[in-house]
Design a protein around this motif. Structure first.
Motif, PDB file in Angstrom:
ATOM      1  N   ARG A  94       0.817  -1.217   0.000  1.00 34.20           N
ATOM      2  CA  ARG A  94       0.000   0.000   0.000  1.00 34.20           C
ATOM      3  C   ARG A  94       0.852   1.269   0.000  1.00 34.20           C
ATOM      4  O   ARG A  94       0.323   2.363  -0.003  1.00 34.20           O
ATOM      5  CB  ARG A  94      -0.903   0.029   1.237  1.00 34.20           C
ATOM      6  N   ARG A  95       2.204   1.094   0.068  1.00 39.04           N
ATOM      7  CA  ARG A  95       3.146   2.220   0.144  1.00 39.04           C
ATOM      8  C   ARG A  95       2.843   3.091   1.360  1.00 39.04           C
ATOM      9  O   ARG A  95       2.915   4.316   1.304  1.00 39.04           O
ATOM     10  CB  ARG A  95       3.136   3.044  -1.148  1.00 39.04           C
ATOM     11  N   ASP A  96       2.529   2.422   2.450  1.00 39.85           N
ATOM     12  CA  ASP A  96       2.199   3.113   3.698  1.00 39.85           C
ATOM     13  C   ASP A  96       3.481   3.255   4.530  1.00 39.85           C
ATOM     14  O   ASP A  96       3.773   2.454   5.415  1.00 39.85           O
ATOM     15  CB  ASP A  96       1.133   2.317   4.468  1.00 39.85           C
ATOM     16  N   GLY A  97       4.265   4.305   4.219  1.00 41.32           N
ATOM     17  CA  GLY A  97       5.532   4.520   4.898  1.00 41.32           C
ATOM     18  C   GLY A  97       5.382   4.786   6.378  1.00 41.32           C
ATOM     19  O   GLY A  97       6.222   4.380   7.189  1.00 41.32           O
ATOM     20  N   GLU A  98       4.295   5.465   6.753  1.00 43.86           N
ATOM     21  CA  GLU A  98       4.057   5.779   8.164  1.00 43.86           C
ATOM     22  C   GLU A  98       3.889   4.489   8.975  1.00 43.86           C
ATOM     23  O   GLU A  98       4.486   4.324  10.039  1.00 43.86           O
ATOM     24  CB  GLU A  98       2.807   6.648   8.285  1.00 43.86           C
ATOM     25  N   MET A  99       3.083   3.561   8.450  1.00 40.74           N
ATOM     26  CA  MET A  99       2.883   2.300   9.172  1.00 40.74           C
ATOM     27  C   MET A  99       4.176   1.490   9.222  1.00 40.74           C
ATOM     28  O   MET A  99       4.522   0.917  10.265  1.00 40.74           O
ATOM     29  CB  MET A  99       1.774   1.475   8.527  1.00 40.74           C
ATOM     30  N   LEU A 100       4.911   1.437   8.116  1.00 43.04           N
ATOM     31  CA  LEU A 100       6.166   0.691   8.103  1.00 43.04           C
ATOM     32  C   LEU A 100       7.159   1.272   9.109  1.00 43.04           C
ATOM     33  O   LEU A 100       7.853   0.527   9.806  1.00 43.04           O
ATOM     34  CB  LEU A 100       6.784   0.717   6.707  1.00 43.04           C
ATOM     35  N   ALA A 101       7.225   2.610   9.179  1.00 41.43           N
ATOM     36  CA  ALA A 101       8.147   3.240  10.123  1.00 41.43           C
ATOM     37  C   ALA A 101       7.783   2.885  11.560  1.00 41.43           C
ATOM     38  O   ALA A 101       8.655   2.607  12.385  1.00 41.43           O
ATOM     39  CB  ALA A 101       8.151   4.758   9.931  1.00 41.43           C
ATOM     40  N   ARG A 102       6.492   2.891  11.862  1.00 41.26           N
ATOM     41  CA  ARG A 102       6.059   2.511  13.208  1.00 41.26           C
ATOM     42  C   ARG A 102       6.396   1.049  13.493  1.00 41.26           C
ATOM     43  O   ARG A 102       6.836   0.696  14.580  1.00 41.26           O
ATOM     44  CB  ARG A 102       4.554   2.760  13.354  1.00 41.26           C
TER      45      ARG A 102
END
Length: 338
Positions: A94-102
């Motif tokens: 999903r290219r969800d960088g915020e979730m991956l960073a968390r």
């Protein structure tokens, strides 16, 4: 959420853990569960809920991955490793960088303790690719990337991640992160034998920790400074700092910190021919490592105990067998009678 819990329950029933299940297709149980739930539509939403559920689990585990509850939480996360990886895959798709960073911030200790450095660093890099600008989430991914790069021995990468993180921390007035990145830059300096730079970074980290009344960070920075003095041969100075750090970790009840400093005190004691002290420190470090399920440090403690035996000219067969890893670790530990 009810749907997330339902996904988790279905994942528990699948074949990914060897218990059989109604899904005939091999592979992660997550895919079986989502395939079944998607029959009613809304697969994308269910995947997001699944990822949220396991992000919550990893986040809930993070503060428990030290201290007396560490082993139980590590075992729980080990049981869910396929689902955690699946949640990371979903976030990346999903290219969800915020979730991956968390995720990378919360999973750091899991990856570090279980020796999954390469896997963790790959996810950190993906998170950094997908996060733009700065902010707390990117700094958290940089923290994880810097530490995993260090554990993997990639000092150039460590320097790059820590330098970016320090600049961001100073610019964004984040003293807790500044404290962390200075510790990592100190580590890089020690690896380059730039000891004066290392002292500067570690001393500033200790100062920040005391300003913030952060006893844990103070203990970690003291331990780092002790390792620097150890590396440049100032063994008495190193011993004093290790003892100070160990005392802090005992006060905090943190077995991880105790383990590292016990092991280093054993090495320093052995270097100055105080074999009785070395044996005592290393016996306790072995016990701590076994309690944590930390195979890497179990092996390191055993290897150093074999060094104590050799220095005492006690060349029994047991240490040689241990170093070849021909014995189960629990049985092996019993052979050392110091």
């Amino acid at each position: 959420a009810a749907d997330a819990r339902r996904v988790a329950r279905l994942c528990d029933r699948g074949g990914g853990r060897g218990r059989g299940g109604p899904c005939a297709r091999p592979g992660p149980t997550r895919e079986c569960a989502l395939e079944r739930l998607a029959e009613g539509g809304g697969a994308a939403d269910l995947r997001r809920r699944h990822a949220d559920h396991f992000l919550e689990l990893v986040g809930a585990a993070e503060p428990h991955l030290r201290g007396k509850e560490q082993r139980a939480w590590l075992e729980r996360l080990d049981e869910e490793v396929d689902n955690i990886r699946g949640a990371l895959d979903d976030a990346a798709e999903r290219r969800d960088g915020e979730m991956l960073a968390r995720f990378t911030g919360s999973a750091l200790r899991l990856w570090a303790i279980r020796g999954r450095f390469r896997e963790g660093l790959a996810w950190c890099r993906r998170a950094l690719e997908l996060t733009s600008g700065m902010g707390p989430s990117r700094r958290r991914a940089l923290r994880s990337a810097a530490w995993l790069a260090f554990l993997q021995g990639d000092i150039a990468a460590l320097d790059g991640y820590a330098t970016e993180g320090l600049e961001a921390s100073e610019r964004e007035h984040a003293p807790e992160d500044e404290m962390y990145f200075r510790r990592r830059l100190g580590d890089a300096a020690v690896e380059r034998e730039a000891y004066d730079d290392g002292v500067r970074h570690y001393a500033r980290s200790i100062e920040l920790a005391r300003d913030l009344h952060d006893r844990e960070a103070e203990a970690a920075s003291l331990s780092n400074l002790a390792e620097l003095e150890h590396s440049r041969g100032a063994l008495e100075r190193a011993r004093i700092l290790y003892e100070e750090a160990l005392a802090r970790y005992r006060e905090l009840g943190q077995p991880e910190g105790m383990l590292v400093n016990l092991q280093n005190l054993g090495i320093v004691s052995l270097a100055v021919d105080r074999t009785d002290d070395a044996a005592a420190y290393l016996r306790e470090s072995l016990i701590r490592a076994q309690e944590l399920g930390d195979a890497r440090n179990v092996e390191d403690s055993i290897e150093h105990l074999a060094g104590v035996a050799a220095q005492r000219r006690d060349l029994r067969p047991a240490p040689r067998l241990l170093l070849r890893r021909r014995l189960p670790l629990k049985a092996a530990a019993q052979l050392f009678k110091f």
